[in-house]
Design an enzyme around this catalytic site. Sequence first.
Site, short mmCIF file in Angstrom:
data_model
loop_
_atom_site.label_atom_id
_atom_site.label_comp_id
_atom_site.label_asym_id
_atom_site.label_seq_id
_atom_site.Cartn_x
_atom_site.Cartn_y
_atom_site.Cartn_z
N GLU A 216 0.99 -1.35 -0.10
CA GLU A 216 0.15 0.13 0.01
C GLU A 216 0.87 1.31 -0.04
O GLU A 216 1.59 1.57 1.03
CB GLU A 216 -0.95 0.07 1.34
CG GLU A 216 -2.02 1.07 1.28
CD GLU A 216 -2.78 1.03 0.09
OE1 GLU A 216 -3.35 2.14 -0.25
OE2 GLU A 216 -3.06 0.05 -0.89
N GLU B 25 -0.86 9.76 -6.44
CA GLU B 25 0.65 8.51 -6.24
C GLU B 25 1.00 8.17 -7.57
O GLU B 25 2.06 8.16 -7.99
CB GLU B 25 0.31 7.67 -5.25
CG GLU B 25 0.50 8.34 -3.76
CD GLU B 25 -0.75 7.67 -2.78
OE1 GLU B 25 -1.29 6.85 -3.22
OE2 GLU B 25 -0.85 8.18 -1.80
N ASP C 90 -7.09 2.69 2.70
CA ASP C 90 -6.48 1.43 3.27
C ASP C 90 -7.59 0.35 3.29
O ASP C 90 -7.53 -0.84 2.95
CB ASP C 90 -6.07 1.72 4.73
CG ASP C 90 -4.76 2.67 4.89
OD1 ASP C 90 -4.16 2.74 3.86
OD2 ASP C 90 -4.71 3.19 5.77
#
EC number: 2.7.1.146
Length: 459
Positions: free
Chosen positions: A268, A298, A441
């Site tokens: 992650e 990201e 998450d």
Amino acid sequence: MMEFLKDFQKMGIYLAYNVNVDAIVYLNEKHIESLIKEFGAENIKKRIDEYPREINEPLDFVARLIHTLKTGKPQAVPLVSYEADRWFNSRFKYDFERIGGQVGVIANLLANLDFNKVIAYSPLLGRKQAEMFVNRDNLLYPVVENGRLVLKKPLEAYREDDPVKINRIFEFRAGTKFKLGDETIEVPYSGRFIVACRFEDFARIETSPELKPYLPEIGEMVDGAILSGYQGLRKYYSDGKDANYYLRKAKEDIKLLKKKKDIKIHVEFASIQDRELRKKVIYNIFPLVDSVGMDEAEIAHILSVLGYRELSDRIFTYNRIEDAVLGAKILLDELNLEILQVHTIYYLMYITHDDNPLTEKELMKSLEVGTTLAATRAFLGDIKRPEDVKAGLSIPFNEKGEYVKLRFEEAKAKMRTREYKIVIIPTRLVRNPVSTVGLGDTISAGAFASYLSLLRRKG
């Protein structure tokens, strides 16, 4: 969904490395106005223009917080000053505290979903952190006793002298209005601003020397592993070690986990502000793992490091689905991944190669598990038992769903995708979330766990 929950009862997952305590503040107009009055609108604007990439003093925090409120995009900025750390404790009354860090969030989630075995490891385990793990027989911490690997509940394994990492999280709501000098600002989206504690004690991403030889044994016990926390690495440490040292150790861990059984490993990925460190993590860790989860920002950060600066800038500037798909294709191939999972506010995406054993329909089912769990968490604040997911199933897919599908089909038509399986689904979006912390998450853990479940069914 119920089939996946039944599968989870037979599965095991290993998690490492980052656990912390999240101290949460629900921001309102009074908090924001008070900070602006204390530091001055002009000082704040000037510091926003300077765009501090870490928090050395309170003004750095206020500037990055106001910038985040203007864009409505979640941010995490490292806190590196002990003096600023003390200022937070004296300045804010926290609404509540709970377990944080990807390992902490995911461990409690999977344990409460009745996974057969969740083995959660963190190099440091202080009492306060141990108390925040759910007290269940299926959530275990690995220790070595008398030359043997022993799995204990965290409350039976904590070390009294271990320091506790505290991240401050400032939750904000869409529609919040405030004035910065002559400018009136309205927050466009709900989200959170994380002041991420980055002191040296918490920046050592490694498995303890006594536990390391038992990683192959742990690998045999589980179906997969989720590794996270690399964003905490530093370039240099006061004892002469550096990021390269800890990345070598992290690579050894991955190889040991796969030594006796070729388990799937998911990373992650979280934002790494320093470009050089980001590059080191990408080139050292990604080629050794099977799956990576990230958001569109990201993707852009990684593309920039890989040399695709123009595409990176387009993703940051326009946030178009076709650019995200193209970027995801590049990452999948250049970093030799089995599958890439992308989570955004309005859609989730998987991209894998055409020879992946799962069908596109199965991949979409896996993503739906991820968004349903995240919607449940956003709506209820937490997931405490498998039955809670019914709340998530009642949350509608977001209103941009049809637009997302249309743009995705247009993107696929424009580019070469025959060697890939690419699927996209709209997210279930809670209008007024109880909390936004840990939603990424939760999506990644749910998607990866259901991906493993589907692979198990294939035999």
